[in-house]
Write a protein that holds these residues in place. Structure first.
Motif, PDB file in Angstrom:
ATOM      1  N   SER A 425      25.266  55.147  44.851  1.00 54.66           N
ATOM      2  CA  SER A 425      24.530  54.126  45.600  1.00 54.66           C
ATOM      3  C   SER A 425      25.146  52.738  45.502  1.00 54.66           C
ATOM      4  N   GLN A 426      26.312  52.607  44.884  1.00 48.87           N
ATOM      5  CA  GLN A 426      26.979  51.306  44.793  1.00 48.87           C
ATOM      6  C   GLN A 426      27.980  51.183  45.938  1.00 48.87           C
ATOM      7  N   LEU A1080      10.276  52.081  50.679  1.00 49.85           N
ATOM      8  CA  LEU A1080      11.656  51.864  50.243  1.00 49.85           C
ATOM      9  C   LEU A1080      11.726  51.208  48.870  1.00 49.85           C
ATOM     10  N   ARG A1081      10.623  50.705  48.358  1.00 48.29           N
ATOM     11  CA  ARG A1081      10.634  50.145  47.008  1.00 48.29           C
ATOM     12  C   ARG A1081      10.677  51.242  45.945  1.00 48.29           C
ATOM     13  N   ASP A1083      12.135  54.547  44.020  1.00 51.09           N
ATOM     14  CA  ASP A1083      13.502  54.977  43.751  1.00 51.09           C
ATOM     15  C   ASP A1083      13.905  56.131  44.658  1.00 51.09           C
ATOM     16  N   SER A1086      14.243  54.768  48.404  1.00 47.96           N
ATOM     17  CA  SER A1086      15.409  53.952  48.732  1.00 47.96           C
ATOM     18  C   SER A1086      16.670  54.782  48.894  1.00 47.96           C
ATOM     19  N   GLN A1087      16.698  56.008  48.358  1.00 47.39           N
ATOM     20  CA  GLN A1087      17.871  56.873  48.451  1.00 47.39           C
ATOM     21  C   GLN A1087      17.619  58.076  49.361  1.00 47.39           C
ATOM     22  N   TRP A1092      15.541  55.761  55.882  1.00 47.80           N
ATOM     23  CA  TRP A1092      16.331  54.665  56.444  1.00 47.80           C
ATOM     24  C   TRP A1092      16.579  54.890  57.936  1.00 47.80           C
ATOM     25  N   ARG A1114      21.359  47.124  54.750  1.00 43.05           N
ATOM     26  CA  ARG A1114      20.585  47.454  53.555  1.00 43.05           C
ATOM     27  C   ARG A1114      20.651  48.951  53.263  1.00 43.05           C
ATOM     28  N   GLN A1117      23.762  49.882  51.523  1.00 50.01           N
ATOM     29  CA  GLN A1117      23.782  49.546  50.107  1.00 50.01           C
ATOM     30  C   GLN A1117      23.179  50.655  49.252  1.00 50.01           C
ATOM     31  N   LYS A1118      22.231  51.395  49.815  1.00 45.10           N
ATOM     32  CA  LYS A1118      21.552  52.448  49.057  1.00 45.10           C
ATOM     33  C   LYS A1118      22.079  53.838  49.384  1.00 45.10           C
ATOM     34  N   CYS A1119      22.463  54.097  50.630  1.00 40.66           N
ATOM     35  CA  CYS A1119      22.949  55.425  51.057  1.00 40.66           C
ATOM     36  C   CYS A1119      24.281  55.278  51.782  1.00 40.66           C
TER      37      CYS A1119
END
Length: 1262
Positions: A425-426, A1080-1081, A1083, A1086-1087, A1092, A1114, A1117-1119
Motif C-alpha cells: 500500500s506504499q 474508507l477510514r 483498514d 481503505s484497501q 474505491w 487517494r 495511495q492505498k491500492c
C-alpha cells in the motif's frame, strides 16, 4: 387664501400691475410685524379667569390690561422670576444642546437638514421679534404681561396658548426652523388621501434613519455551530423540593441572604468575612469533605478521569507484563483527550486551544514506548507502535522499522501479513516485481520455519493455514495487477507440487523439493490444464526409465476460433479504442504462453515475452500443504479464479483485498425464481481475464474455446484425486458452471448459442452419470433434471426426477441428498405458478413429492391429488423427525456435520410442506421453532453475537434455515398479497446475527427500497455498521442510498430532463459521500479496490471532475496494484490517458497494448478505407509503399495481420505489395488460382496462409 388661519379674514392688498404672481405670497399680512397690534383684535377673544362653577371654554389665553388687581401683578412678577431662572438654566445647558444638535443628522425625515449657519440668524430673528417696538401700544404691553399655566391654581381642564409672533426667518429660508417641526418617523412613501394608481409623492432628501440589519440565522452546518457542537455540555441538576399545598406567586430564588451570616470574632470583628476567609486568617484549610467535593459536573468528570488515570498507572506499575492492560491504557487516551481541562495548569482552568491529532498520537506513542520497554518480546505492542507511527513517520523510516521487526520475528504469520499489506500500500516505493519477490521471500521463510530449518524460531500453531492464505493473497495480487499469466502459473505449479509429487522427494525439506521441481517446469512437459498433462510424478518416473517416446500426433485440423475483433470502429476516440483492445487482450491472453512442439515453435516465437512465466517467478512461492482440507481448498480456489462457481470463500485476511467487481449487488434470477435460483454466499471476485467496467452486469459467459479446454482439462486432472463428498462437490461445480452459461444464453435470448450450449451441457451431465461411482449421486441427478427444466423440457425433467427418486428405494428423512432432490423437485413445481401458462396442478404435484418422501414404500410418479390421510401422516412424520434431529444436533456434544446437513434439508422440506398444505403462518411457526432452538445453541444467553459457543456447522445451519425462510416469504409475496413487515423483521434479525451474508443483504436492500421512508433503514444500517466487523454493511448501505437516489431522480426527471420536486432529495449526495468516507477510514475498507471504484464512479456521475481526480489519487495511495482503477481513470478522464499509462508502466502493471503499438495499428488500418488492403479491391499505385511482414518485427506485424483479417468480413484479408498485381487480378477474373500464384514470401511470413488458401475459392465463386 392666507398662509396662516389667523389672518384669513384680512383682505389682500390690491394687485398691482407691476407685481408678479409668483411673489403674491409676500404681500400676506402675516409676515408684517407692524400690523400685529391692529390685527390682534380680530383674532383674539378676551379671556378671563375662570370663575367658580363655570366651564372653561376652548379659547386663547391672553393678558389683562394694566389696571388689573394686585393679584394679577403678583402673578406677573412671579412669572418673571421663573423666567429668569429658566434663562440661566438654558445658558448652563447651551453647550450640551449645541453638541447634541450637531451630532444629529436630522430629527425629521420629511425635510432636509439646515446648516448651523442658518440656526444663528433664526435665533437672532426670534430675539429681535421679542423686543417691543417704539410705537407699541397696549397690545405690545399685553405681550409683556404673560400668565404661566403653572401659576394659575384654579385653572382646570384643557388650556393652551397660541403664539402669534411672526418669524422673519420665514422670509429668508425655504423651510421652517427645524426646531419648530415635531419629530416623527414616516412609515412608507404613501400619503393618505391620494389615488395610488394615478398620483404619487416624491419625498425629497435621503432617509437618515439607520437600516435595520437583519441578523442571519446560523444553521447547524456552519463553522460557528460546528464549533459549538464540539463543546462538552454541562449537566444541569435541580434539587427536588416538596410540593406545597398552595402554589406561591413566584419561584423562590436562593439569595445570599439565605446563607447564615458569619459570626463576629476577633479575626472578623465586623462580620464581613466568609467562612473560608476566616479559616485562611486562622491558618486553617477546608475540611476533607469540602475539599473533595467537586463544585460542578465538569469537575466531577475531571476527578473521575483523574482517578482512572491513577488506577491505570498503578496497574501497569504492578503488572508491567500485561500487554492487554497496556493496550487498554492506549485506547483510554482517546477518552482522556475528549475531556476538557484534565491537564489544566490551575484549578478550574480549561484548555481553550483545539486538541490536535498529533498531540493524541504523541501521548499514545509515549505509552507504547513504556510498554515496549517493559515487554521487549511482545509483537502486539510493537505492531501497535508501528501502526501508530505510520501517521507521522516517513515511509523510509517506517520501512526500516518493519524490516527490523520481521527480522526479529520471522515465524509470526500475522506480522508477515501486515508487513506485506504495508509494502503493498506504499505508492512511493511500490512496484509489482518488488512486491512479488517479497511474497516469495515470505513464503520461503515460513516454509523453512515449518520444516525446522530455522532453529531459533519454532513454527507457531496455524502456520500452514496462514501460509495458504498468503499464497492466495499473492495470486489475487497478481491477478488484479494484470499479470494473470503468473497467477495461473502459480496455481499450476501448486497443483503439480501438491498432488503429483514423486515419492522419492516427499520427505525432503521444501527447499530441496523446489530444486527438484525446477527441471520439470523447464522441461516443456504439459502442465495442469494443458492438453496431455500427466504430472510431475509421471514425468520423473519416465525420466528415470530413459524419457518419453515422442510420437508425432496426427495433425488434426482444429476449427479456428472466432476472431476477437479488437478494433471494431477506428472512428472512435483513441482512449475508447485502447480500452477495448486492452480488455480484449486481457480476456484472450490470460494463460501462460507455451511453445507448441507440434508446430515446431520455440520460446523466441512468443509475440509478448511477458506471457512467458519462468521458474524464478513461481519457485519461491511454492509451499507444502499436508492437510487434505487445504489441498481440496486449493483446487476450489483455483476454480474460483477461473470463474467456476465452486462455493469457495477466501480467508478473512485477504477477503476484501480480492473484491474488485460489483457482482456482489446482483441478484441474478433471484427476483424471477426466488426458490430455485442459485445465489452464491460470496461474490465480487472477478475471474482471470475480466477487467469489465463497473456497472456492467456479470454473467458467466466462458473464456472462449482455448479457455474452456483449459478448464475441462483441470477437471479431468483433479477429479480422480478425490472421492466421496469432495468429488461430488467438483462434479456439482462443473455442472453448475455449464448451467450458468445456459442461463446467460437464456438472458441474452441467443437461441443459436443456447442450443449448442444446452447440448454440450446435457452431454456432460450424461457422461458424469455414466461413471460407476456417480450413478447413485443424487447431486448430479438433481443438476441434470434442473438443466432440462431450464431448457424448457419440463416433461423430460420430471422423468429424470422420477427416475432418480425411484432409485432410492426405502430410505427415511435422514438422507440429506434425498431431501435435497425432493425439495428441488417440489420447488420447481411450485414456481410454475408464477408462469402465465400454469395448469394449476403444480401445488398438487409438489405436495405429492413431499408426501412420498415420508413414506417407506418406493416412490411412485404423480397420478392425482394426495389424500388428506396421507398428508396428516406426512405431517406427523416431519414433526417426529424434526424433534429427533434437533435433539441430536443441539445436544451437549458437538454434532457431526452429516446430522447438521440432514437437519437443514429436513427443516426446508417441512417448511415448504406446511406452506403448501396449511399456509404461510404454519411455515413461519416451524421456522420460529427451529430458529429459537438453534440460536440458543449457537448464541447462549448472556454472550455477545461475536461469541459463538456452538460448532460452525450449527451456525451454518441457522443461516441456511434463515435463507429458506426469507425465500419462502418473498415467493408468497409474489403470488398473493402479504405485508412486508414479517419479511423485514426476519431479515433484520438474521442480519444482526450474520452481518457478512451477502444474500441476506441483497434481499434486505431490495425489500427496503419499496418503502418511501428511509429513516428506519438508515437507523438499522447505522446500528449494524457501529457494531459489526465485516465490510458488507457499509457496501450495502452505500448501495441502498444510491438506489434511492436513482429512484428519486427517475421520479423527478420526467420528459426531457425537467426536474419536478415531488420527492425532496434531502441531501442524499452528501449522505452517500459521508458513507464512503466513513467506510474508507477502516483498514479493510481503505484497501478494498471495489470500494474505491464505487466511490470514483459515484463522484464522476455527479460531474465533479476535480474531486474525482483527487479520489483517484487517494485510491492509488492505498491500492496502487489494482489495474481496474487505472482503466476506470482512463475511462473517466480521457485527457489524462498518457499520464495514467505512464503510471502503470512505472509501477510495472501489465499493459498489453502500449500506445506505440496502438498508433502503429491505427496507421496500418488507416488505408483500409482507401480499399487497397483487401482482396478484390483496387491496388495502391506503385509509388505508395505497402507494409510487408518482417521476421524481426514478428510480434507487431502478426498482430496487425490478425486485426486486418478481423476487420474485413466479406473478404479474405491479406497484406501484399504492388508486385502481386498478377495474383489479385486473377482473383478478380474469377479463377481460383493456385497457392503457387502468390509470392512465397507472403505465404512464409503469414501464419494464416492455410485460411487464406481456403478463402480463395469462396471469394472467386462470389
Amino acid at each position: 387664501m392666507a398662509l396662516f388661519p389667523a389672518f384669513a379674514g384680512v383682505s389682500e392688498a390690491p394687485d398691482g400691475g407691476s407685481s408678479r404672481k409668483e411673489l403674491d405670497w409676500l404681500s400676506n399680512p402675516s409676515f408684517c410685524v407692524g400690523s400685529l397690534p391692529s390685527l390682534s383684535h380680530q383674532t383674539e377673544e378676551p379671556t378671563a379667569l375662570v370663575s367658580e362653577g363655570a366651564p372653561l371654554p376652548r379659547s386663547s389665553l391672553k393678558s389683562e390690561p394694566a389696571d388689573e388687581s394686585d393679584t394679577d401683578q403678583k402673578l406677573i412678577q412671579t412669572s418673571r422670576k421663573k423666567k429668569k431662572e429658566r434663562k440661566k438654566k438654558r445658558k448652563h445647558q447651551h453647550h450640551r444642546k449645541t453638541k447634541r444638535r450637531r451630532r444629529q443628522s436630522g430629527s425629521s425625515e420629511s425635510e432636509p437638514n439646515t446648516d448651523s449657519a442658518e440656526d444663528g440668524p433664526s435665533r437672532g430673528s426670534r430675539r429681535a421679534s421679542e423686543k417691543p417696538g417704539p410705537g407699541s401700544n397696549s397690545a405690545a404691553e399685553t405681550g409683556r404681561r404673560l400668565v404661566w399655566l403653572e401659576d394659575v391654581q384654579a385653572v382646570s381642564g384643557e388650556t393652551f396658548r397660541t403664539d402669534k409672533k411672526p418669524d422673519p426667518a420665514n422670509w429668508e429660508y425655504k423651510s421652517l426652523y427645524r426646531g419648530d417641526i415635531a419629530r416623527y418617523r414616516r412609515k412608507g412613501d404613501s400619503c393618505l388621501g391620494i389615488n395610488p394608481k394615478k398620483q404619487c409623492i416624491s419625498w425629497e432628501g435621503a432617509s437618515t434613519g439607520k437600516k435595520r440589519t437583519r441578523k442571519h440565522v446560523e444553521r447547524y452546518f456552519t463553522k460557528k455551530s460546528v464549533g459549538l457542537m464540539n463543546i462538552d455540555s454541562v449537566a444541569i441538576t435541580s434539587e427536588t423540593a416538596s410540593p406545597s399545598a398552595e402554589p406561591g406567586p413566584f419561584i423562590p430564588v436562593k439569595d445570599s441572604d439565605d446563607v447564615t451570616a458569619p459570626v463576629a470574632a476577633w479575626l472578623n470583628p465586623l462580620g464581613v468575612y466568609d467562612q473560608s476567609t476566616t479559616q485562611w486568617l486562622q491558618g486553617q484549610g477546608p475540611s476533607e469533605q469540602e475539599s473533595k467535593q467537586p463544585d460542578s459536573q465538569a469537575d466531577r468528570e475531571s476527578a473521575a478521569l483523574k482517578a482512572k488515570v491513577e488506577e491505570f498507572n498503578r496497574k501497569v506499575r504492578e503488572n508491567p507484563c500485561d500487554t492487554q492492560l497496556w493496550m487498554a491504557f492506549v485506547a483510554f487516551q482517546d477518552e482522556v483527550m475528549r475531556c476538557p481541562g484534565l491537564y489544566a495548569i490551575e484549578d478550574g482552568e480549561r484548555e481553550t486551544r483545539k486538541k490536535s491529532l498529533r498531540l493524541l498520537l504523541e501521548k499514545k506513542l509515549a505509552v507504547l514506548e513504556r510498554a515496549v520497554e517493559s515487554n521487549p518480546s511482545s509483537v502486539e505492542l510493537k505492531l501497535a507502535k508501528l501502526q501508530l507511527c505510520a501517521e507521522f513517520w516517513e515511509p523510509s523510516a517506517l520501512l526500516k522499522e518493519w524490516q527490523k521487526l520481521i527480522f526479529l520475528h520471522p515465524n509470526n504469520t500475522a506480522l508477515w501479513q501486515k508487513y506485506l499489506l504495508f509494502c503493498q500500500s506504499q505508492f512511493s516505493t511500490f512496484s509489482v516485481s518488488k512486491i512479488h519477490n517479497l511474497y516469495g521471500k515470505c513464503l520461503s521463510t515460513l516454509s523453512a520455519v515449518k520444516d525446522g530449518s530455522v532453529l531459533s524460531h519454532p513454527a507457531l500453531p496455524g502456520t500452514e493455514e496462514a501460509m495458504f492464505a498468503l499464497f492466495l493473497q499473492q495470486c489475487h495480487f497478481l491477478r488484479q495487477a494484470g499479470h494473470s499469466e503468473k497467477a495461473v502459473a502459480l496455481f499450476q505449479a501448486m497443483i503439480d507440487f501438491t498432488f503429483f509429487k514423486p515419492d522419492s522427494v516427499r520427505d525432503l525439506p521444501t527447499k530441496v523439493q523446489v530444486e527438484f521441481f525446477e527441471p520439470f517446469w523447464d522441461s516443456g512437459e504439459p502442465r495442469a490444464g494443458e492438453k496431455g498433462a500427466r504430472g510431475w510424478r509421471a514425468w520423473m518416473h519416465q525420466q528415470e526409465r530413459g524419457g518419453w517416446v515422442v510420437i508425432n500426433p496426427d495433425e488434426e485440423e482444429d476449427e479456428p476460433e472466432e476472431d476477437d475483433q479488437e478494433i471494431k470502429d477506428k472512428t472512435l476516440p483513441r482512449w475508447r479504442i485502447w480500452l477495448a483492445a486492452e480488455r480484449s487482450r486481457d480476456h484472450r491472453h490470460w494463460r501462460p504462453w507455451r511453445p507448441d512442439k507440434s508446430k515446431k515453435q520455440t520460446e523466441d516465437d512468443c509475440e509478448d515475452p511477458e506471457r512467458q512465466v519462468l521458474f524464478d517467478d513461481v519457485g519461491q512461492s511454492l509451499i507444502r500443504l499436508c492437510s487434505p482440507d487445504l489441498q481440496f481448498r486449493l483446487v476450489e480456489a483455483f476454480l474460483q479464479v477461473l470463474g467456476v462457481p465452486s462455493g469457495f470463500t477466501p480467508p478473512a485476511s485477504c477477503l476484501y483485498l480480492a473484491l474488485d467487481e460489483n457482482s456482489i449487488f446482483e441478484n441474478g434470477l433471484y427476483d424471477e425464481k426466488p426458490l430455485t435460483s442459485f445465489s452464491p454466499l460470496f461474490s465480487g471476485v472477478s475471474s482471470v481475464g475480466r477487467m469489465d467496467p463497473l456497472g456492467c452486469r456479470r454473467w458467466t459467459r466462458g473464456h472462449g474455446r482455448e479457455g474452456e479446454d483449459f478448464i475441462r482439462n483441470i477437471f479431468h486432472l483433479v477429479m480422480p484425486l478425490f472421492s466421496g463428498k469432495e468429488k461430488s462437490q467438483l462434479c456439482f461445480s462443473w455442472l453448475q458452471y455449464e448451467i450458468a452459461k445456459v442461463i446467460w444464453c437464456l438472458h441474452t435470448k441467443n437461441k443459436k448459442r443456447l442450443k449448442s450450449q444446452g447440448k454440450n451441457c446435457k452431454k456432460l451431465a450424461k457422461n458424469l452419470l455414466k461413471e460407476p461411482e456417480n450413478r447413485n449421486n443424487f447431486c448430479l441427478w438433481k443438476q441434470y433434471a434442473h438443466l432440462e427444466w431450464l431448457l424448457g423440457n419440463t416433461e423430460d425433467s420430471r422423468k429424470v426426477f422420477d427416475t432418480a427418486l425411484s432409485l432410492v428405494g426405502s430410505r427415511d428423512l435422514k438422507d440429506h441428498e434425498l431431501c435435497e432432490l425432493s425439495l428441488l423437485y417440489a420447488q420447481l413445481e411450485v414456481e410454475t405458478e408464477l408462469s402465465p401458462d400454469s395448469t394449476g396442478s403444480a401445488t398438487a404435484r409438489a405436495v405429492h413429492v413431499l408426501t412420498r418422501l415420508t413414506e417407506s414404500s418406493p416412490y411412485a410418479p404423480y397420478t392425482g391429488q394426495v389424500l388428506a390421510v396421507h398428508i396428516l401422516k406426512a405431517r406427523k412424520a416431519y414433526e417426529h423427525a424434526l424433534q429427533d434431529s434437533l435433539s441430536e444436533s443441539c445436544g451437549p456434544t458437538p454434532a457431526p456435520v452429516p446430522s447438521v446437513s440432514c437437519l437443514i434439508s429436513l427443516v426446508r422440506c417441512f417448511m415448504l410442506f406446511q406452506y403448501l398444505t396449511v399456509g404461510i403462518d404454519a411455515a413461519v411457526r416451524v421456522y420460529e421453532q427451529v430458529f429459537a432452538k438453534l440460536k440458543e445453541c449457537v448464541f447462549p444467553e448472556g454472550s455477545g453475537l461475536e461469541d459463538r459457543a456452538g460448532s460452525p456447522s450449527l451456525s451454518g445451519a441457522l443461516e441456511a434455515v434463515t435463507l429458506m425462510h426469507t425465500s419462502l416469504l418473498q415467493f408468497h409475496m409474489r403470488v398473493s398479497v402479504y405485508p412486508l413487515a414479517p419479511l423485514r423483521e426476519a431479515l433484520s434479525e438474521a442480519l444482526q446475527l450474520y452481518p457478512g451474508n451477502q444474500v441476506l443483504w441483497r434481499s434486505y436492500v431490495q425489500v427496503q427500497n419499496k418503502s418511501h421512508s428511509a429513516s428506519k433503514t438508515r437507523r438499522f444500517f447505522a446500528a449494524i455498521t457501529r457494531s459489526a466487523k465485516p465490510l458488507e454493511p457499509w457496501l450495502f448501505a452505500i448501495e441502498a442510498e444510491k438506489t434511492r437516489r436513482r429512484l428519486v431522480e427517475t421520479v423527478q426527471r420526467v420528459g426531457g430532463g425537467e426536474v419536478h420536486s415531488t420527492i425532496p432529495e434531502t441531501g442524499l449526495t452528501h449522505r452517500i459521500t459521508a458513507l464512503f468516507e466513513n467506510a474508507l477510514r477502516r483498514d479493510d475498507g481503505s484497501q478494498c479496490p471495489l470500494l474505491w471504484r464505487m466511490y470514483l464512479n459515484f463522484l464522476v456521475s455527479l460531474g465533479n471532475t476535480d474531486r474525482s481526480k483527487g479520489v483517484f489519487y487517494r485510491a492509488l495511495q492505498k491500492c496502487p496494484w489494482a489495474k481496474a482503477l487505472y482503466l476506470d481513470a482512463v475511462e473517466h478522464f480521457p485527457n489524462a490517458m498518457q499520464e495514467v499509462l505512464d503510471l502503470m508502466t512505472e509501477k510495472e502493471l501489465r499493459v498489453r497494448l502500449p500506445l506505440e503499438e496502438l498508433e502503429l495499428l491505427l496507421e496500418v488500418l488507416a488505408p483500409l478505407g482507401q480499399g487497397w488492403l483487401c482482396l478484390g479491391e483496387e491496388l495502391p499505385p506503385p509509388s505508395v509503399p505497402c507494409p510487408r511482414t518482417d521476421t524481426g518485427r514478428r510480434s507487431l506485424w502478426t498482430e496487425a495481420k490478425d486485426t486486418l483479417m478481423c476487420q474485413v468480413k466479406p473478404y479474405t484479408g491479406l497484406l501484399f505489395s504492388p508486385r502481386d498485381n498478377m495474383a489479385v487480378s486473377r482473383l478478380r477474373e474469377g479463377s481460383p488460382g493456385e497457392l503457387s500464384d502468390f509470392p512465397t514470401a507472403i505465404l512464409n511470413d503469414c501464419p494464416l496462409a492455410p485460411r487464406i488458401c481456403r478463402g480463395i475459392p469462396d471469394r472467386a465463386s462470389r
